[in-house]
Structures are given as C-alpha cells and as structure tokens.
Design a protein around this motif. Structure first.
Motif, PDB file in Angstrom:
ATOM      1  N   LYS A 233      -0.787   2.956  -5.572  1.00  0.00           N
ATOM      2  CA  LYS A 233      -1.943   3.216  -6.434  1.00  0.00           C
ATOM      3  C   LYS A 233      -1.732   2.747  -7.882  1.00  0.00           C
ATOM      4  O   LYS A 233      -1.882   1.578  -8.183  1.00  0.00           O
TER       5      LYS A 233
ATOM      6  N   SER B  98       0.845  -1.194   0.000  1.00  0.00           N
ATOM      7  CA  SER B  98       0.000   0.000   0.000  1.00  0.00           C
ATOM      8  C   SER B  98       0.880   1.242   0.000  1.00  0.00           C
ATOM      9  O   SER B  98       2.108   1.160   0.207  1.00  0.00           O
ATOM     10  N   GLY B  99       0.196   2.380  -0.161  1.00  0.00           N
ATOM     11  CA  GLY B  99       0.907   3.652  -0.131  1.00  0.00           C
ATOM     12  C   GLY B  99       1.455   3.960   1.251  1.00  0.00           C
ATOM     13  O   GLY B  99       2.607   4.387   1.394  1.00  0.00           O
ATOM     14  N   ALA B 100       0.620   3.762   2.268  1.00  0.00           N
ATOM     15  CA  ALA B 100       1.069   4.078   3.630  1.00  0.00           C
ATOM     16  C   ALA B 100       2.310   3.270   4.004  1.00  0.00           C
ATOM     17  O   ALA B 100       3.239   3.786   4.628  1.00  0.00           O
TER      18      ALA B 100
ATOM     19  N   GLU C 291       4.455  15.890  -1.227  1.00  0.00           N
ATOM     20  CA  GLU C 291       3.787  15.414  -2.453  1.00  0.00           C
ATOM     21  C   GLU C 291       4.040  16.478  -3.529  1.00  0.00           C
ATOM     22  O   GLU C 291       3.623  17.623  -3.345  1.00  0.00           O
TER      23      GLU C 291
ATOM     24  N   VAL D 160       2.513   8.715  -4.439  1.00  0.00           N
ATOM     25  CA  VAL D 160       1.518   7.640  -4.382  1.00  0.00           C
ATOM     26  C   VAL D 160       0.338   7.959  -5.301  1.00  0.00           C
ATOM     27  O   VAL D 160      -0.161   7.088  -6.017  1.00  0.00           O
ATOM     28  N   GLN D 161      -0.073   9.235  -5.301  1.00  0.00           N
ATOM     29  CA  GLN D 161      -1.234   9.605  -6.121  1.00  0.00           C
ATOM     30  C   GLN D 161      -0.820  10.206  -7.467  1.00  0.00           C
ATOM     31  O   GLN D 161      -1.460   9.963  -8.482  1.00  0.00           O
TER      32      GLN D 161
ATOM     33  N   GLU E 264      -5.191  14.560  -1.893  1.00  0.00           N
ATOM     34  CA  GLU E 264      -6.293  14.717  -0.925  1.00  0.00           C
ATOM     35  C   GLU E 264      -6.436  16.179  -0.497  1.00  0.00           C
ATOM     36  O   GLU E 264      -7.522  16.642  -0.193  1.00  0.00           O
TER      37      GLU E 264
ATOM     38  N   PHE F 127      -1.298  14.484   2.670  1.00  0.00           N
ATOM     39  CA  PHE F 127      -1.886  13.204   3.061  1.00  0.00           C
ATOM     40  C   PHE F 127      -0.890  12.114   2.710  1.00  0.00           C
ATOM     41  O   PHE F 127      -0.489  11.979   1.553  1.00  0.00           O
ATOM     42  N   HIS F 128      -0.499  11.338   3.728  1.00  0.00           N
ATOM     43  CA  HIS F 128       0.509  10.300   3.491  1.00  0.00           C
ATOM     44  C   HIS F 128       0.028   8.916   3.917  1.00  0.00           C
ATOM     45  O   HIS F 128       0.813   7.965   3.874  1.00  0.00           O
ATOM     46  N   GLY F 129      -1.247   8.780   4.341  1.00  0.00           N
ATOM     47  CA  GLY F 129      -1.758   7.474   4.715  1.00  0.00           C
ATOM     48  C   GLY F 129      -2.386   7.490   6.096  1.00  0.00           C
ATOM     49  O   GLY F 129      -2.500   8.549   6.733  1.00  0.00           O
TER      50      GLY F 129
ATOM     51  N   ASP G 140       6.403  11.974  -2.095  1.00  0.00           N
ATOM     52  CA  ASP G 140       5.268  11.044  -2.041  1.00  0.00           C
ATOM     53  C   ASP G 140       4.544  11.154  -3.372  1.00  0.00           C
ATOM     54  O   ASP G 140       3.820  12.124  -3.618  1.00  0.00           O
TER      55      ASP G 140
ATOM     56  N   LEU H 154       5.287   4.759   2.429  1.00  0.00           N
ATOM     57  CA  LEU H 154       5.728   5.930   3.202  1.00  0.00           C
ATOM     58  C   LEU H 154       6.441   5.513   4.479  1.00  0.00           C
ATOM     59  O   LEU H 154       7.460   6.108   4.850  1.00  0.00           O
TER      60      LEU H 154
HETATM   61  C1  LIG Z   1      -0.281  11.049  -1.634  1.00  0.00           C
HETATM   62  C2  LIG Z   1      -0.726   9.829  -0.887  1.00  0.00           C
HETATM   63  N1  LIG Z   1       0.132   9.220  -0.051  1.00  0.00           N
HETATM   64  C3  LIG Z   1      -0.205   8.113   0.621  1.00  0.00           C
HETATM   65  C4  LIG Z   1      -1.460   7.562   0.516  1.00  0.00           C
HETATM   66  C5  LIG Z   1      -1.809   6.320   1.286  1.00  0.00           C
HETATM   67  O1  LIG Z   1      -1.946   5.250   0.413  1.00  0.00           O
HETATM   68  P1  LIG Z   1      -2.756   3.944   0.893  1.00  0.00           P
HETATM   69  O2  LIG Z   1      -4.183   4.352   1.053  1.00  0.00           O
HETATM   70  O3  LIG Z   1      -2.531   2.971  -0.233  1.00  0.00           O
HETATM   71  O4  LIG Z   1      -2.143   3.496   2.165  1.00  0.00           O
HETATM   72  C6  LIG Z   1      -2.398   8.160  -0.336  1.00  0.00           C
HETATM   73  C7  LIG Z   1      -3.761   7.626  -0.449  1.00  0.00           C
HETATM   74  O5  LIG Z   1      -4.687   8.278  -0.875  1.00  0.00           O
HETATM   75  C8  LIG Z   1      -2.023   9.330  -1.051  1.00  0.00           C
HETATM   76  O6  LIG Z   1      -2.867   9.946  -1.872  1.00  0.00           O
END
Ligand SMILES: Cc1ncc(COP(=O)(O)O)c(C=O)c1O
Length: 399
Positions: free
Chosen positions: A244, A96-98, A182, A217-218, A187, A130-132, A215, A101
């Motif tokens: 993602k 996952s993203g979290a 980011e 992730v998005q 978010e 937003f990092h999780g 970050d 991170l």
């Molecule tokens: C920029 C960013 N980092 C981290 C995350 C966390 O990812 P996850 O929901 O897969 O843990 C998200 C999720 O929306 C995100 O948008």
C-alpha cells in the motif's frame, strides 16, 4: 458501470475520477471530492505528488523492466533504506500486499524446515484479520465470507479471538511455526492491538521458537505517525509484510526479515517476475524521501490529534449516528450506530470519501500530506452528513 466486461466482484460507487490533486479527487464531470479514503491507505502522499510524479516519469523515460535476472540498483537502494530504518536485515519485493504475506508465510515455514523442524508449518492468526485474497491469505484471514466456495481451505492456519493472547498461547502446538498479526487491524474495523499484547506475543514466540510476523500492509509507512505501527509498542517482529503506502499508488509490496528468519530463503526457492522492478523502486524510494524527511512523521502525529479531537466532538454531538472514535494516527474509525454503508453514503453526498470496514466502522485514511485546512473541511462535512442523518431520523419519528 454494471453489465460491463469486468468481473462483478466489486460493488463500485457510481463515480469515475479524472484526476487528483493532493487530498482532492476530481470526477469526469468536474466535481471535487475530499479524499479521506486514500485508495484504501495507498495514496500516502496524496494524488499527483510532484516528487513522486518526477520519480516515476524520470524512470519511465529510462528503463521500465529488466526482471530479477539482473542487478536493479534502485531495488538494492530501497532494500538498504528499509533495512536501515527497521528491525530487518533482508527484503524481498512484491507487487501487492497479499504477495508480501505469501512471502512471509513461506519464509516462516521454510525457516522451520531448514532449522530441522519440518513438522512446524502452522500459523496462528486472529479473528477479524485481513491478509489478502490469495488462497493462502484467505485461509490466514479465516473469514468465512472470503473462503466460501473456494474449495478446501489451505491447511495450516489456526485462528483465535482478537487480542486473546491466552488463547494464542493455548493454540501453540509442536506443529506451530509462527504467529501472524496486524498491529492495527484495518479491514477488521480499525482495531489497534494493545502494546502489552504485542509484547506478550513476542515473549511467546521467543519461548516456543516461533517467528512473529507483523502485517503492516495497511498500518505501515507513516500511517500511525511512526514509520511502522509496531514502533509504538517497542516490539519488533521477525518478519513483516508491507505494501500500500510504500508505493503511494504504484503497485508494490515487500517482505522484510531478520537475517535469521530469512535463513531458508536461498537461491531459487522463491521468485517474482515483476516484484522490485525499476518503476516501482523509483516510486518507493521517492515515498521514503518524503516520509523520512525531518519532522514529517511528527507532523502526521500532530494532524492526527487534530482530526481525532474533531471527530470526538462530532461523535459527542451525534451519538445516535456515531458511537465512538477508534484508531491511531491517520488511521481512524467511526464506530457507527446505524449501518456503516448508510453513513458512508451520507459522507459521499457531502463529497467526502471514506471506506467502510468490519465491525460497522467507517475508515478515514487521508493522505499523510493532508493539511490542517482539509482536516477542518472534512470535519465540517462529517458533521453535515451526521446532521442530515439525525434530521432524517427525527423526521421519520415525527410521522
Ligand atoms: C492488513 C492487510 N494485509 C494484506 C492486504 C492485502 O493487500 P493487497 O490487496 O495489496 O493484496 C490488505 C489489503 O487491504 C491489508 O489491509
């Protein structure tokens, strides 16, 4: 769906989808929705992409899981391809993203530790981030609504205002290990960080011996029309979290690092049971096959312009509903005048799916494979939704 056996943590729309075809989702009642939510920037290649389906089912028939006790050739291959395509020399796969991170945060702290600076563990982050949702990543994100009631906030995160690089510089202390950002806040309301600011952060990190963590992730995996958003700025990080889009809908993520940044991540210091398993790796490789194919990202850039120009025209026509368009690539935001949830419902009534974000924004995150015709159709539906809301305002005023 409420009153179910599930945690009530999600405010779910009363919709259940049965299957998907490209940019379309079909409900259990056979209704078709144009999907510009993309599973929150996850379905990078839409639904049921034949190349991904073949990769996943092919792997499923062979081998699902062996753990990281053994060599996983597809993991090695995906790692090499990510290294080849980026600043990175090393990759750690997550689910996952979290978790990606978490790995980046641990890698940064451990880097300072093995370099003889164990006192350096703090990380500077930015408002709206937003990092999780793990304990460390809610502390990194710093948003009260996600921290409230979850006990002592994990120590070691210092937050400054969005895009305030002077404040970031002032926040650096002898305990600072890294800066985390980011390149395009998702978010937080689709807020791209200016190129100049990313450049200054790179300089600050170099000057003070800090690691720069992106970050993506998005905003990564082609979302902005380059493989990674930071490429537009010509600035590279030391560490990067992705997730993602790289899985196209299969849960996976990764932490990418330079050799130097990964210095402390030696045998046994970090681990995962599922991360990098053969199913995820087969899909990740298949996603890269498509996204890295000649001309694919250029076409994303072209389509993004088409969508953005069309959205600007709708915003001009309905200024009492949409104040402006922000974002880049196929990561666009409608800054709303009325509450974004209301606008989102109006779009859903038009069978167009989008995602609310912070700062009263609606996110549009269509698959990178969206067609020109589908963009035209989405614009038609957004216009109809905005017109319906405008008419309702006029009717109310006439009462
Ligand atoms: C920029 C960013 N980092 C981290 C995350 C966390 O990812 P996850 O929901 O897969 O843990 C998200 C999720 O929306 C995100 O948008």
């Amino acid at each position: 769906m409420s009153g179910s056996a599930l945690y009530e943590t999600f405010a779910r729309a009363p919709l259940a989808f049965d299957h998907g075809e490209g940019t379309w989702l079909v409900t259990d009642k056979g209704e078709r929705y144009l999907d510009f939510a993309g599973g929150i920037a996850v379905n990078s290649l839409g639904h049921s992409h034949p190349h991904l389906v073949a990769a996943l089912t092919g792997q499923a028939a062979k081998l699902w899981h062996v753990s990281n006790l053994y060599e996983i050739p597809e993991q090695r291959r995906l790692g090499e391809r990510l290294v080849e395509a980026t600043f990175a020399d090393k990759v750690f796969f997550t689910n996952s993203g979290a978790e990606a991170l978490e790995c980046a945060i641990k890698t940064a702290r451990r880097y300072q530790f093995v370099k003889g600076n164990p006192e350096r563990f703090r990380i500077i982050t930015f408002e709206g981030a937003f990092h999780g949702r793990t304990l460390a990543t809610i502390a990194a994100g710093g948003q009260y609504k996600y921290l409230e009631g979850f006990g002592p906030k994990v120590e070691g995160f210092d937050q400054v205002a969005f895009d305030d690089i002077d404040a970031a510089e002032k926040a650096i202390t002898p305990e600072t290990a890294a800066i985390l950002i980011e390149p395009v806040q998702g978010e937080g309301g689709i807020r791209p960080v200016p190129t100049q600011s990313l450049k200054r952060l790179r300089q600050l990190c170099d000057k003070h011996g800090l690691l720069l963590i992106f970050d993506e992730v998005q905003c990564g995996i082609g979302r902005t029309g380059k493989l990674f958003a930071h490429e537009w700025a010509g600035v590279t990080p030391d560490l990067m979290a992705i997730a993602k889009g790289i899985g196209g809908g299969f849960p996976m993520g990764a932490c990418l690092a330079t050799d130097d940044a990964a210095t402390g991540m030696t045998a046994g210091v970090h681990g995962t049971t599922f991360g990098g398993n053969p199913l995820a790796m087969a899909v990740g490789n298949a996603v890269l096959d498509v996204v890295l194919a000649d001309g694919f990202l250029e076409d994303v850039q072209r389509k993004a312009l088409l969508l953005k120009q069309g959205l600007a025209a709708v915003a001009d026509e309905f200024p009492e509903i949409i104040e402006g368009i922000r974002g880049t690539g196929l990561m666009l935001g409608l800054k709303c005048v009325m509450p974004n949830n209301k606008v989102n419902m109006a779009l859903r009534d038009q069978h167009l799916l989008a995602v609310p974000a912070g700062d009263n924004v609606i996110r549009l995150l269509p698959p990178l494979t969206v067609t020109d015709e589908e963009i035209g159709e989405a614009l038609k539906r957004i216009r109809s939704g905005a017109k319906g809301l405008t008419d309702a305002i006029a009717a109310e005023a006439a009462k």
